[in-house]
Scaffold this motif. Structure first.
Motif, mmCIF file in Angstrom:
data_model
loop_
_atom_site.group_PDB
_atom_site.id
_atom_site.type_symbol
_atom_site.label_atom_id
_atom_site.label_comp_id
_atom_site.label_asym_id
_atom_site.label_seq_id
_atom_site.Cartn_x
_atom_site.Cartn_y
_atom_site.Cartn_z
ATOM 1 N N TYR A 89 0.830 -1.198 0.000
ATOM 2 C CA TYR A 89 0.000 0.000 0.000
ATOM 3 C C TYR A 89 0.868 1.252 0.000
ATOM 4 O O TYR A 89 2.047 1.207 0.332
ATOM 5 N N SER A 90 0.211 2.355 -0.357
ATOM 6 C CA SER A 90 0.729 3.683 -0.044
ATOM 7 C C SER A 90 -0.173 4.279 1.030
ATOM 8 O O SER A 90 -1.364 3.943 1.111
ATOM 9 N N LEU A 91 0.402 5.152 1.858
ATOM 10 C CA LEU A 91 -0.392 5.828 2.875
ATOM 11 C C LEU A 91 -0.692 7.243 2.401
ATOM 12 O O LEU A 91 0.221 8.000 2.062
ATOM 13 N N TYR A 92 -1.979 7.566 2.354
ATOM 14 C CA TYR A 92 -2.448 8.863 1.865
ATOM 15 C C TYR A 92 -3.191 9.591 2.982
ATOM 16 O O TYR A 92 -3.664 8.975 3.943
ATOM 17 N N ALA A 93 -3.326 10.909 2.812
ATOM 18 C CA ALA A 93 -4.106 11.681 3.782
ATOM 19 C C ALA A 93 -4.532 13.004 3.169
ATOM 20 O O ALA A 93 -3.903 13.506 2.223
ATOM 21 N N TRP A 94 -5.609 13.531 3.694
ATOM 22 C CA TRP A 94 -5.991 14.918 3.419
ATOM 23 C C TRP A 94 -6.669 15.462 4.671
ATOM 24 O O TRP A 94 -7.209 14.703 5.479
#
Length: 738
Positions: free
Chosen positions: A496-501
């Motif tokens: 996975y990649s870890l994303y955020a907003w």
């Protein structure tokens, strides 16, 4: 004489013991019956219940002390148990003997029965043809064909081909996966026929295993499907994967989506007799069977919902006091992240479980498999829940509240440990990841940063923000606490990649390295710092950076084009009314929108959507909005920056010009972007777009300035954008901490 006294005492003892046993028996409840409060009438009610259902047995009775302040309810915390709380502050736990799960196989169908409901699935195709509950022989529409009552389907096409196909995934063989007294799981498998494909017959190149599970003591059934494309198969594009249930049209007329979105609905024939509006889904009801609905607009897209909120929805039969609910305990198998919007329930009466769709996102949110690409994904399980209640003035509220409670229970049980597919890992076969996301913006007050809770998620490896259109894999999202701490549990093994907003902050965050989750992983990332796009201090701003246009001016609908579900009290859903885009021409008949910084207020003076204009004979042209502002002085050393965030775009191009409306080419252009169609489908957002525009100081003047925002693409009424946030920044100022 003494012997006679002893015999008399024994008789009295037996009598007292018998009466005590009868009193204990009285409080045993049946199955999933629930009363919200225990009253002096409770004993009489329970006695009546016991007469109706002799299956209730009292086993291992325990009397326990609990706080008398706790609410008095009777509801089984687990299958096979009932709890009664008395006003005296004592709790009696009684074992209820549920019927075992039985299975009856015939050449045409398989019937599962647990004493609460009966599920009938066609054989070998695997469609749900009947659901028996209470006194109803079938909650599904019996006049529909057997493959048009409860089914899965896929909308697909061949890349480069404009012809779309609908495949109802008719299975060719069935098998029993598990059959015990407590649970039965059955499978219906559709296998891709390579020979048929070579002969030109359209068939989606997938193997699909549809599963149904019935458990003892559960008032409903579980459903999921395993999709697989083998290496070497043809390329394919999938726009939609869903499960559909079409209920009896004469029974179900009340729909519930949330606490505030509930109403009596028109019938399918009402729509057929109505007036079609700008597109087939939108109909004005002219001759409805329920006259209270006359003149209203019905459109299935008015009932859409963000995936993060779409946990339970369904229908109620008010005449029979029965509810039919679709419960989705997890978002991990849905597409395009938690903000993705999708259909729920709509006129039919129809209840959906949407797993993949391009609605509110465009074709990019579909699944595209290259030639030879191997792929597998499990959609579900979801829980189809049935409930009933005694008739009362608030039957709909009782059934809805009970469905919400059941949803909460299903969410707590996720991931399920009773499914029999190796492709559905249990909790101990999954991993977790935790950390803290810190936002660092040297031009923002720290107290403002702490007010927003970040959305943090794991999705397939990709570019910044790619999770918005990712549908092949699984996604796992959580909202961090106010200090930025997050814990994502029960993550499937994988890369996975870890994303955020962060609400209130522009842009997207992506962790620098990919993350591998293994069974039992407990990854601790520590502190992560997000530095959002920022080049200088804020000179002015329009809107709130929350990926939505909800804060802008949303007009009232035309009085003859209203859906009363969203009238008055439901201001947070005002945008779901039909035809709001048309109001732009009425509000700005002679010129386009002009917004003056320091004078206008975006809540009232910034229209929610930048749309086209009809200049006659259905000819639509682009429009130009103006932002007027003053600069006391222009700093010649260093550049300014215009931060432009869009909440939605549909076949649009935003051209930006500074103090020169006609210069060509424009100072900046987004190019042709978007396909989410959120304006037509009553969504206040679609996909998020962000542009950081460099503005040379030579383009600005001391005194009055104008920024021209031109949506240059015409030709259709629904082409346009919704703005999320606009900010003008001055040249960078050196701070002591930089």
């Amino acid at each position: 004489m003494e012997k006679a006294d002893r015999r008399s005492l024994r008789h009295w003892g037996l009598l007292v013991g018998t009466l005590a046993a009868m009193l204990v028996l009285v409080v045993c409840l049946v199955g999933e019956k629930k009363y919200e409060k225990t009253t002096p009438k409770t004993t009489l009610q329970l006695r009546k219940l016991l007469r109706r259902d002799p299956r209730t047995l009292c086993q291992g009775m325990n009397i326990l002390k609990i706080p008398s302040s706790r609410r008095n309810i009777a509801r089984p915390p687990n299958p096979g148990f009932n709890v009664v709380t008395e006003n005296s502050g004592r709790r009696i736990v009684a074992r209820t003997q549920y019927r075992i799960v039985t299975m009856l196989k015939t050449p045409r169908q398989i019937t599962l029965d647990n004493g609460l409901i009966q599920l009938i699935v066609s054989r070998p195709s695997g469609d749900v043809v009947g659901i028996k509950y209470k006194r109803s022989d079938n909650l599904l529409e019996p006049n529909n064909l057997r493959n048009n009552r409860g089914y899965w389907d896929v909308v697909w096409n061949k890349p480069g081909d404009n012809i779309y196909y609908v495949d109802k995934l008719q299975a060719t063989r069935s098998r029993v996966i598990m059959a015990t007294e407590d649970q039965v799981e059955i499978s219906f498998v559709k296998t891709y026929n390579v020979v048929s494909q070579q002969l030109g017959a359209p068939e989606v190149p997938l193997n699909v295993d549809k599963r149904y599970i019935m458990r003892r003591g559960r008032s409903g059934f579980y459903a999921y499907a395993i999709f697989e494309c083998l290496e070497g198969w043809p390329e394919v594009k999938i726009d939609q994967v869903r499960m559909v249930y079409k209920l009896q049209k004469d029974k179900f007329q009340y729909m519930a989506l949330s606490d505030t979105r509930q109403t009596f609905m028109p019938r399918a024939n009402d729509r057929k007799r109505g007036q079609q509006l700008a597109y087939p889904e939108a109909v004005r009801l002219t001759k409805p069977s329920n006259q209270a609905l006359k003149g209203q607009v019905d459109d299935k897209y008015q009932y859409s919902m963000e995936d993060k909120d779409n946990k339970v929805h369904g229908w109620i039969s008010t005449d029979h006091s029965v509810g039919f609910w679709m419960i989705t305990p997890s978002d991990e198998f849905r597409s395009a992240g938690p903000m993705k919007q999708g259909l729920t329930s709509h006129v039919g009466p129809t209840t959906l479980s949407m797993f993949v769709s391009t609605h509110y996102a465009g074709k990019r949110a579909g699944i595209e498999l290259k030639k030879g690409e191997a792929w597998k994904k499990v959609f579900g399980p979801v829980f189809v829940y049935l409930n009933s209640a005694p008739r009362s003035k608030n039957t709909t509220g009782t059934l809805w509240n009970d469905a919400k409670e059941q949803m909460i229970e299903e969410v707590k049980r996720w991931p399920y440990n009773f499914t029999q597919s190796k492709d559905l890992p249990s909790s101990d076969q999954r991993g977790s990841i935790c950390g803290r996301l810190i936002v660092h913006d040297r031009y923002m007050n720290e107290s403002l940063l702490s007010k927003s809770s970040a959305y943090v998620g794991l999705a397939a490896p990709g570019e910044v923000g790619s999770w918005q259109t990712e549908s092949k894999g699984y996604q796992f999202w959580i909202q961090a606490d106010k200090l930025g701490y997050f814990l994502i549990k029960d993550v499937r093994p994988g890369n996975y990649s870890l994303y955020a907003w962060v609400p209130g902050i522009v842009g997207d965050y992506k962790y620098e390295a990919d993350i591998t989750i293994k069974p039992g992983s407990k990854i601790k990332l520590g502190n992560l710092t997000y530095e959002p796009p920022r080049n200088g201090p804020t000179l002015w701003e329009i809107g709130i950076p929350d990926r939505s246009a909800a804060e802008f001016y949303v007009p009232d609908p035309h009085p003859t084009l209203m859906n009363k579900l969203y009238k008055n009290n439901h201001s947070d859903n005002r945008f779901r009314q039909y035809g709001l885009w048309k109001r732009y021409e009425e509000l700005y008949p002679h010129h386009d929108l002009i917004y003056t910084i320091g004078i206008n207020d975006y809540r009232y003076d910034w229209f929610y959507a930048h749309v086209t204009r009809n200049i006659g004979k259905q000819k639509y042209v682009g429009t130009t909005w103006q932002i007027r502002f003053k600069l006391n002085n222009v700093i010649s050393q260093g550049n300014y920056t215009l931060q432009l965030a869009l909440a939605s775009a549909t076949s649009s191009e935003i051209q930006v010009r500074f103090n020169n409306r006609s210069i060509a080419p424009p100072h900046f252009s987004t190019g042709l972007i978007g396909g989410d169609n959120a304006i037509a489908r009553h969504g206040i957002h679609g996909l998020y777009w962000f542009f950081s525009i460099n503005v040379p100081s030579s383009l600005l003047h001391e005194g009055n300035n104008i920024i021209y925002l031109t949506q240059s693409r015409g030709g259709a009424p629904f082409r346009g954008v919704m703005y999320d946030y606009i900010r003008l920044e001055g040249p960078s100022i050196r701070h002591a901490d930089t």
